[in-house]
Each structure stands twice: as structure tokens, then as C-alpha cells.
Write a protein that holds these residues in place. Sequence first.
Motif, mmCIF file in Angstrom:
data_model
loop_
_atom_site.group_PDB
_atom_site.id
_atom_site.type_symbol
_atom_site.label_atom_id
_atom_site.label_comp_id
_atom_site.label_asym_id
_atom_site.label_seq_id
_atom_site.Cartn_x
_atom_site.Cartn_y
_atom_site.Cartn_z
ATOM 1 N N ARG A 1 0.837 -1.192 0.000
ATOM 2 C CA ARG A 1 0.000 0.000 0.000
ATOM 3 C C ARG A 1 0.880 1.252 0.000
ATOM 4 O O ARG A 1 1.884 1.319 0.693
ATOM 5 N N ARG A 2 0.475 2.236 -0.797
ATOM 6 C CA ARG A 2 1.222 3.476 -0.910
ATOM 7 C C ARG A 2 0.396 4.615 -0.315
ATOM 8 O O ARG A 2 -0.801 4.715 -0.573
ATOM 9 N N ARG A 3 1.055 5.465 0.465
ATOM 10 C CA ARG A 3 0.381 6.543 1.188
ATOM 11 C C ARG A 3 0.357 7.794 0.311
ATOM 12 O O ARG A 3 1.406 8.304 -0.088
ATOM 13 N N ILE A 4 -0.845 8.276 0.042
ATOM 14 C CA ILE A 4 -1.038 9.379 -0.903
ATOM 15 C C ILE A 4 -1.716 10.548 -0.195
ATOM 16 O O ILE A 4 -2.715 10.370 0.520
ATOM 17 N N LEU A 5 -1.164 11.752 -0.392
ATOM 18 C CA LEU A 5 -1.802 12.985 0.066
ATOM 19 C C LEU A 5 -2.365 13.700 -1.158
ATOM 20 O O LEU A 5 -1.666 13.863 -2.165
ATOM 21 N N VAL A 6 -3.624 14.123 -1.080
ATOM 22 C CA VAL A 6 -4.306 14.723 -2.226
ATOM 23 C C VAL A 6 -4.506 16.213 -1.982
ATOM 24 O O VAL A 6 -5.032 16.615 -0.933
ATOM 25 N N LEU A 7 -4.075 17.016 -2.937
ATOM 26 C CA LEU A 7 -4.357 18.450 -2.911
ATOM 27 C C LEU A 7 -5.643 18.674 -3.683
ATOM 28 O O LEU A 7 -5.676 18.568 -4.903
ATOM 29 N N GLY A 8 -6.711 18.956 -2.966
ATOM 30 C CA GLY A 8 -8.029 19.099 -3.562
ATOM 31 C C GLY A 8 -9.041 18.330 -2.731
ATOM 32 O O GLY A 8 -8.701 17.338 -2.086
ATOM 33 N N ALA A 9 -10.280 18.786 -2.759
ATOM 34 C CA ALA A 9 -11.333 18.119 -1.993
ATOM 35 C C ALA A 9 -12.651 18.145 -2.739
ATOM 36 O O ALA A 9 -13.709 17.987 -2.145
ATOM 37 N N GLY A 10 -12.579 18.338 -4.059
ATOM 38 C CA GLY A 10 -13.782 18.385 -4.878
ATOM 39 C C GLY A 10 -14.076 17.046 -5.531
ATOM 40 O O GLY A 10 -13.603 15.987 -5.086
ATOM 41 N N PRO A 11 -14.857 17.055 -6.614
ATOM 42 C CA PRO A 11 -15.220 15.808 -7.303
ATOM 43 C C PRO A 11 -14.020 14.999 -7.787
ATOM 44 O O PRO A 11 -14.049 13.769 -7.751
ATOM 45 N N ARG A 12 -12.976 15.668 -8.239
ATOM 46 C CA ARG A 12 -11.789 14.931 -8.693
ATOM 47 C C ARG A 12 -11.133 14.196 -7.527
ATOM 48 O O ARG A 12 -10.734 13.041 -7.659
ATOM 49 N N ALA A 13 -11.019 14.862 -6.404
ATOM 50 C CA ALA A 13 -10.450 14.217 -5.224
ATOM 51 C C ALA A 13 -11.330 13.056 -4.764
ATOM 52 O O ALA A 13 -10.830 12.025 -4.304
ATOM 53 N N ALA A 14 -12.646 13.222 -4.912
ATOM 54 C CA ALA A 14 -13.568 12.145 -4.529
ATOM 55 C C ALA A 14 -13.341 10.909 -5.401
ATOM 56 O O ALA A 14 -13.506 9.778 -4.929
ATOM 57 N N ARG A 15 -12.961 11.113 -6.643
ATOM 58 C CA ARG A 15 -12.665 9.973 -7.517
ATOM 59 C C ARG A 15 -11.454 9.200 -7.000
ATOM 60 O O ARG A 15 -11.413 7.965 -7.052
ATOM 61 N N LEU A 16 -10.462 9.918 -6.493
ATOM 62 C CA LEU A 16 -9.289 9.257 -5.933
ATOM 63 C C LEU A 16 -9.649 8.507 -4.658
ATOM 64 O O LEU A 16 -9.131 7.411 -4.407
ATOM 65 N N ALA A 17 -10.542 9.076 -3.865
ATOM 66 C CA ALA A 17 -10.987 8.391 -2.648
ATOM 67 C C ALA A 17 -11.689 7.091 -2.997
ATOM 68 O O ALA A 17 -11.482 6.053 -2.352
ATOM 69 N N ALA A 18 -12.526 7.125 -4.040
ATOM 70 C CA ALA A 18 -13.224 5.915 -4.473
ATOM 71 C C ALA A 18 -12.240 4.888 -5.027
ATOM 72 O O ALA A 18 -12.404 3.683 -4.822
ATOM 73 N N LEU A 19 -11.208 5.369 -5.703
ATOM 74 C CA LEU A 19 -10.191 4.471 -6.245
ATOM 75 C C LEU A 19 -9.461 3.741 -5.128
ATOM 76 O O LEU A 19 -9.175 2.542 -5.229
ATOM 77 N N ALA A 20 -9.168 4.458 -4.043
ATOM 78 C CA ALA A 20 -8.469 3.838 -2.909
ATOM 79 C C ALA A 20 -9.345 2.845 -2.172
ATOM 80 O O ALA A 20 -8.847 1.888 -1.577
ATOM 81 N N GLU A 21 -10.672 3.069 -2.202
ATOM 82 C CA GLU A 21 -11.585 2.184 -1.483
ATOM 83 C C GLU A 21 -11.995 0.966 -2.290
ATOM 84 O O GLU A 21 -12.660 0.065 -1.765
ATOM 85 N N ALA A 22 -11.604 0.905 -3.561
ATOM 86 C CA ALA A 22 -11.974 -0.225 -4.412
ATOM 87 C C ALA A 22 -11.301 -1.500 -3.912
ATOM 88 O O ALA A 22 -10.197 -1.455 -3.354
ATOM 89 N N PRO A 23 -11.951 -2.662 -4.072
ATOM 90 C CA PRO A 23 -11.351 -3.932 -3.623
ATOM 91 C C PRO A 23 -9.986 -4.173 -4.271
ATOM 92 O O PRO A 23 -9.818 -3.982 -5.470
ATOM 93 N N GLY A 24 -9.023 -4.560 -3.453
ATOM 94 C CA GLY A 24 -7.696 -4.850 -3.970
ATOM 95 C C GLY A 24 -6.836 -3.629 -4.227
ATOM 96 O O GLY A 24 -5.749 -3.741 -4.801
ATOM 97 N N SER A 25 -7.296 -2.450 -3.803
ATOM 98 C CA SER A 25 -6.519 -1.232 -4.029
ATOM 99 C C SER A 25 -5.216 -1.268 -3.234
ATOM 100 O O SER A 25 -5.174 -1.729 -2.102
ATOM 101 N N GLY A 26 -4.168 -0.750 -3.834
ATOM 102 C CA GLY A 26 -2.891 -0.649 -3.137
ATOM 103 C C GLY A 26 -2.630 0.753 -2.637
ATOM 104 O O GLY A 26 -1.475 1.118 -2.374
ATOM 105 N N LEU A 27 -3.694 1.548 -2.488
ATOM 106 C CA LEU A 27 -3.559 2.954 -2.121
ATOM 107 C C LEU A 27 -4.168 3.238 -0.759
ATOM 108 O O LEU A 27 -5.162 2.621 -0.372
ATOM 109 N N GLU A 28 -3.569 4.176 -0.061
ATOM 110 C CA GLU A 28 -4.133 4.675 1.194
ATOM 111 C C GLU A 28 -4.089 6.197 1.147
ATOM 112 O O GLU A 28 -3.000 6.791 1.143
#
Length: 462
Positions: free
Chosen positions: A141-168
Motif C-alpha cells: 500500500r502506498r500513502r497518498i496525500l491529495v491536494l483538492g477536496a472536490g469531485p476529482r479528489a472524490a474519484r481518488l478516494a473511491a479508487l483507494a476504497e476499491a477492492p484490492g486497491s494498493g492505495l491509502e
Amino acid sequence: MFRLFKHYVPHAVVWLALIEFFALLGSAEGAWHLYAHQAGFDAGSLSDRWLPLLTFGLSNSLAMMATGMYGNEGLRSMRFATARLLAAISLGVIFLSVLGFLLPTATLWRANSLYAMLLAIAALFVIRLVLTQSSGTEAFRRRILVLGAGPRAARLAALAEAPGSGLEMVGFIAMSAAEKTVDGAIPRDGIASLSDHVVDLRAGEVVLALEERRNALPLNDLLRVKTTGVHVNDIASFIERETGRVDLATTNPSGLIFSDGFSAGQRISKVGKRLFDILASLIVLVIGLPLVVIAGIAVILDSRGPVFYRQPRVGLFGEPYDIFKIRSMRTDAEAAGKAVWAAENDPRVTRVGRVIRKLRIDELPQTWCVLKGDMSFVGPRPERPSFVEELEKKLPYYAERHMVKPGLTGWAQINYPYGASVEDARVKLEYDLYYAKNYSPFLDLLILLQTVRVVLWPEGAR
């Protein structure tokens, strides 16, 4: 992440693959000593058998890649990894056993395969067990900090929550008061130093997911973050790297124009790819001929109509050509004369057709198109002219997928089920654009290996 010939591979996966490769070498060497002890002869010097040992390690490592042991599920599920491990080692040993009989001098391959297989399974099982029980999935798992909190950032949050994601996603920073989509986001004004905040969170990467970049990028802060050794990336490049897709929602023409990629037309690459296509298609045509004959007889016995059918498809640079396939549907499948999307459990598919589609036997006659040069072994799936006309109107950049030859298998085919709608075509287009953008012989090799997984475990063939 390591970038191998334009394709990104996580560091942890590369190190795991190397550890398991050396475990395979050690298993083969230990098996040889065990066999020599039981047979009562001297094991000899390691220098006398380095080639068979290396062949054992490489063949089984490739088999493990082919069966999906280094995919997300294989890295996170011990049960999944064990099942694929047994299949991978079996494939590798079958190959080496055949090679041992073809080469009389290959004593190690011929007499030692069972010992080597058992020791290899035990060693690799222990490695995966230690991995899952100690560091578990956190090692990948890789630790990611996101600059932004709008719809684009929400897409990254959903990507991290997907099954088998290697992102945090360790945090989201709202760069303006209007960004309120992601829960838990903190305002930029509440952080004294962005670089210190990155260090405190132990983030390995900062991703820019701002809704509006003009006058919003904290360039001085980002430069300080970059100089601390933390990678800074934009959302389009990040999603492309993590998903293996060119994300149409965040990609713009300038991003594609100025990005590194789309070099599949280089002369050396074209010549090498064509030579491989000719050699591979000849081998498949010869080896696959008995399967085609058996499938043809089964089609005749199962339903009325011809064994083969031809169908127009769109090829390189949008030029039409005809493909040849073994018939798997009823002859009245398109009685109205209009092309119809294939569907899951399609009622038009015959009983025999359902089997040969699952095993991809109906695709074998297309190797003739590869030999002629209309297709390649690896490339985007060729579509029918009526579908292409419709999709070019609805999907941006769809015409760009025709800048490379269509293929029997491809990046989209091994990563996504058979497309049956415009939305499916959109997702597959994102994979096809990734392939066209990041083409290399290494990526072709990965696709061919993963095609073995798709054939052994049909995941979406229709």
C-alpha cells in the motif's frame, strides 16, 4: 514505483518477484541434491547446471505472472495466491518436462521435476504466508496525500476504497472554500507548512486533484515537497499509472500531445512486432489446426449452417478488412441485418459456441489475418464499422485507437470483460489508449502472459 519500458510496477512487487525467483533457484538446487543423494551419485558442481536452474526459475516466474500471482488479488489473498501458485508451478514443470524429453542431455529437467515442484511450492507458500501474516497488505500500500477536496479528489478516494486497491489516502487538503466534496478534508489555511505536513503523514506521493488550477497551485510549497524526495503528480497521470487506463474524464488533448508516449510506430518496434506475429501465427496455425477441425465438426453436429464466417472489421488507420472465426452463434443471430452488441448469456450463442468462446477456440482462424498483416497478436480488439461509426460520435479520442493494429488479445481484453454497451466501450477505450500510448515489447509480453490467465480462468468471455 519502477518504470519498466513505460509500464509502472510497484517496488514491493518487483522485490517480491526477485525473492521468489531466487527461491525457485534454491528449490531446484535443493531438489537436485536430494535426488542425487537418493540415487547415490555425486551432485557435482553448480557451474555444471546453471542453465537448467536458470531455465527452471525463469519459466516458473513467467508462469506465476501468467496466472495472476502478482496482481492485486494474488498479493492480498493467501487463498487466491495458493490456487494460482499450484497452477503456475504445474505449468512451469510441464514445460520443463517436455523440454527435458526433447533434450536428452537435460537430466535435471527430466528426472528432477517432481522434487523441484514440491520444494518450490513449499518455499513460495512460506514466503507468501510470512508476507501476509507479518506485513500483510501494508507492504503493497502506498500513502497518498491529495491536494483538492472536490469531485476529482472524490474519484481518488473511491479508487483507494476499491477492492484490492494498493492505495491509502492519508489526507485531503481543500485548496479553496468551494471544495467540500470529500469528508474530512482540511483547509489549506490550517496548515503552516505543506512540506512538514507531508512528512508528518509519511506520505510517499502528493497528487494534484484541483478543480481549477489557475492561481491555485502553491508552487513554492510543491517545490519544497519535491526536494524532500516525495513525488508530485497530476491526477490524470496518477490514474493512468494506477489503473492502466488513460482516464478520459481528466485527460485533455494537450496532455496527450506533450506526454511521453505513442511511439509504437518506431521502425525497430514495427519490424520486431511483425516478425513475432509471422512466427507466432505460423506456430499457432499448425498447433491449433486439430482444435479447429474438432470444433468445426462439433459446430456441424450442433447446428445448421457454415463452420466459419467472415465479418468486416475496422483495422489500422481505419481501413476495413474481414476477420474469420468459427461460428458460435445461430445463423439468424442478426436476422434484421443490424449489428447487435453481445450480451452476457447471449441466447443467440449455440451450445458448442458457448464452449469454444470460453476457451477462445473460435478466435483461432483469426491467426490467418495476423499472418496476412491485417492484425497483430496484441492490440485493441477490432470492432465492426457500424459500431465504430457510433462510438466515434460518442467517445472522444476513439479514432486514436486505430493508430495501432488490432489484435487477437490486448490490454483491454485481459483487464475488462467483453464490451456490450457504449459505457463498456468507453472503459475499454481507456485501456486501448493506454496500450497505444505506452506500447513496448515488454507490455506485449505481459499481455501474452496474462492471456493465459484469461484462457484458464475465463472472466467475462461472451
